[in-house]
Scaffold this motif. Structure first.
Motif, mmCIF file in Angstrom:
data_model
loop_
_atom_site.group_PDB
_atom_site.id
_atom_site.type_symbol
_atom_site.label_atom_id
_atom_site.label_comp_id
_atom_site.label_asym_id
_atom_site.label_seq_id
_atom_site.Cartn_x
_atom_site.Cartn_y
_atom_site.Cartn_z
ATOM 1 N N ASN A 97 0.820 -1.280 -0.116
ATOM 2 C CA ASN A 97 -0.072 0.310 0.038
ATOM 3 C C ASN A 97 0.764 0.662 -0.590
ATOM 4 N N ILE A 98 2.507 1.341 1.038
ATOM 5 C CA ILE A 98 2.643 2.267 0.637
ATOM 6 C C ILE A 98 3.579 2.676 -0.352
ATOM 7 N N LEU A 99 3.603 1.578 -1.110
ATOM 8 C CA LEU A 99 4.359 1.664 -2.624
ATOM 9 C C LEU A 99 3.867 2.209 -3.640
ATOM 10 N N ALA A 100 3.023 2.360 -3.580
ATOM 11 C CA ALA A 100 1.323 2.052 -4.467
ATOM 12 C C ALA A 100 1.012 3.815 -3.963
ATOM 13 N N SER A 101 1.442 3.892 -2.699
ATOM 14 C CA SER A 101 0.816 5.266 -2.412
ATOM 15 C C SER A 101 2.154 6.711 -2.906
ATOM 16 N N VAL A 102 3.487 5.731 -3.194
ATOM 17 C CA VAL A 102 4.959 6.516 -3.371
ATOM 18 C C VAL A 102 3.935 7.182 -4.682
ATOM 19 N N SER A 103 3.539 5.920 -5.827
ATOM 20 C CA SER A 103 4.004 5.468 -6.967
ATOM 21 C C SER A 103 3.064 6.414 -7.508
ATOM 22 N N PHE A 158 4.442 9.973 -6.446
ATOM 23 C CA PHE A 158 5.364 10.596 -7.733
ATOM 24 C C PHE A 158 4.867 10.796 -9.344
ATOM 25 N N ARG A 159 4.233 9.798 -9.844
ATOM 26 C CA ARG A 159 3.410 9.647 -11.091
ATOM 27 C C ARG A 159 2.870 11.489 -11.260
ATOM 28 N N MET A 160 1.754 12.035 -10.280
ATOM 29 C CA MET A 160 0.744 13.033 -9.735
ATOM 30 C C MET A 160 1.418 14.250 -9.991
ATOM 31 N N SER A 199 11.800 19.088 -5.401
ATOM 32 C CA SER A 199 11.068 19.277 -3.554
ATOM 33 C C SER A 199 9.212 19.411 -3.632
ATOM 34 N N ASP A 200 9.010 18.728 -4.660
ATOM 35 C CA ASP A 200 7.143 18.910 -4.642
ATOM 36 C C ASP A 200 7.177 16.873 -3.757
ATOM 37 N N PHE A 201 7.973 16.226 -4.471
ATOM 38 C CA PHE A 201 7.840 14.819 -4.261
ATOM 39 C C PHE A 201 8.233 14.552 -3.080
ATOM 40 N N THR A 202 9.239 15.433 -2.002
ATOM 41 C CA THR A 202 9.973 15.416 -1.121
ATOM 42 C C THR A 202 9.282 15.949 0.093
ATOM 43 N N TYR A 222 -2.233 19.284 -9.255
ATOM 44 C CA TYR A 222 -2.377 18.171 -8.835
ATOM 45 C C TYR A 222 -3.451 18.308 -7.821
ATOM 46 N N GLY A 223 -2.769 19.990 -6.870
ATOM 47 C CA GLY A 223 -2.943 19.265 -5.378
ATOM 48 C C GLY A 223 -4.426 19.315 -5.966
ATOM 49 N N THR A 224 -5.079 20.053 -6.537
ATOM 50 C CA THR A 224 -6.865 19.969 -6.409
ATOM 51 C C THR A 224 -7.712 19.157 -6.675
#
Length: 352
Positions: A162-168, A171-173, A186-189, A306-308
């Motif tokens: 689940n965590i890896l799916a969330s990270v993936s 990253f894509r978005m 920066s945003d991804f971190t 992305y955020g919205t």
């Protein structure tokens, strides 16, 4: 399924003694010490008794027919890997002990064989039985530990996926909305840090649930430093599930990021109010509000970032209804509501 050893698994003995009154005598000596016993005659259904899973089997020399040995062998072959059933073999003094031992060890390789010569002192026999009931209990404790370890491995595997799916997904978005490599990094971190923060909160809570106040407080605390409260938080104390806490924290992180770039937190005088309430009228329902004030005039963007998109999708999925996102001139607002049962742990009573 978590397996727990019970007294019914531990405290009864199956006695196979077909001659004279041996079965009754053995059973009586054990029952005097509060050990449960089932005594079986030669003409009784041995398979049925074995199916009830005796903790210990006591068998006399006279009962060691090829048929009985075969039925016990079949029973032992069906035992789990942790199980080593203690079997007491009561032999006559004239019995060929070495030959019988070799034959039974070959027939019952997965049993704990204990040979005794009759007559045996009742106290010695009862003490031996009770000691082996403790051995059987230890075996079941090992079983429980192995089962729990297996459950923990499965749970860990599920959480990591689940965590890896969330990270993936993050990253894509993030990649789609990034204008440069530096922006992407920066945003991804920052988004990973938000994910880490809520997992820390859940871990410190010690389970699958966490206080909503803790989730919100941990998420906004970096922006209320130096004695200034730019983001004010209020709401009743409620417990939410790990998944709900993660979703809310990540959505708050996106709203904070947007407020820093374009909204109330982009200037020195702006503030944000994060508030939640519970209404009993239709539910109970949980209402969560994000209200900005004191920032620059708000203009609705020409395209959805992305955020919205994430906030709309994630909160909509969590609450069961899309959030109301308003680009009001005096401050951006985001409100969402849904049944309290959608965010609380499944075993929690939401009627209190």
């Amino acid at each position: 399924m978590n397996t727990v050893a019970t007294e019914s698994e531990l405290d009864w003995v199956l006695v196979l003694a077909p001659f004279r009154k041996d079965a009754e005598y053995i059973a009586a000596s054990l029952r005097e010490q509060a050990v449960e016993v089932q005594a079986v005659k030669a003409d009784e259904d041995l398979v049925q008794h074995l199916a009830s899973s005796p903790g210990i089997i006591v068998i006399t020399h006279e009962a060691l027919s090829s048929e009985v040995v075969g039925k016990i062998a079949e029973h032992l072959a069906e035992q789990a890997g942790w199980s080593e059933v203690p079997i007491f073999i009561l032999l006559e003094r004239s019995a060929p002990v070495a030959r019988i031992r070799n034959q039974l060890q070959a027939s019952w390789p997965d049993a704990r064989l204990l040979f005794h010569t009759r007559p045996i002192a009742p106290l010695e026999f009862v003490n031996a039985i009770q000691s082996n009931l403790l051995v059987r209990m230890r075996q079941r404790q090992v079983r429980d530990s192995l089962e729990r370890e297996r459950e923990l491995r499965l749970e860990l595997n599920h959480r990591v996926k689940n965590i890896l799916a969330s990270v993936s997904s993050i990253f894509r978005m993030t990649q789609r909305g990034a204008l440069s490599v530096d922006d992407l990094a920066s945003d991804f971190t920052n988004r990973l840090q938000a994910l880490s923060n809520v997992h820390t909160a859940v871990f410190e809570a010690g389970g699958e649930e966490v206080s909503l106040s803790d989730v919100v407080g941990l998420t906004v605390s970096p922006y209320n430093s130096d004695g200034m409260s730019r983001i004010n938080v209020s709401g009743p104390e409620i417990t939410v599930s790990r998944d709900a806490g993660t979703t809310i924290a990540l959505c708050l992180h996106e709203l904070i990021t947007n407020a820093i770039k374009y909204g109330a937190l982009s200037g020195p005088g702006g503030t944000v109010e994060v508030a939640w309430t519970i209404a009993e009228a239709a539910g109970p329902n949980l209402y969560l509000n994000w209200i900005e004030a004191g920032g620059p005039p708000v203009r609705e963007p020409t395209r959805q970032g992305y955020g919205t998109r994430y906030v709309r999708s994630a909160l909509g999925s969590l609450f069961g209804s899309l959030p109301d996102i308003t680009f009001a001139a005096d401050g951006f607002r985001c409100s969402v509501s849904g049944s309290l049962s959608r965010v609380t742990p499944r075993n929690q009573d939401t009627s209190d």
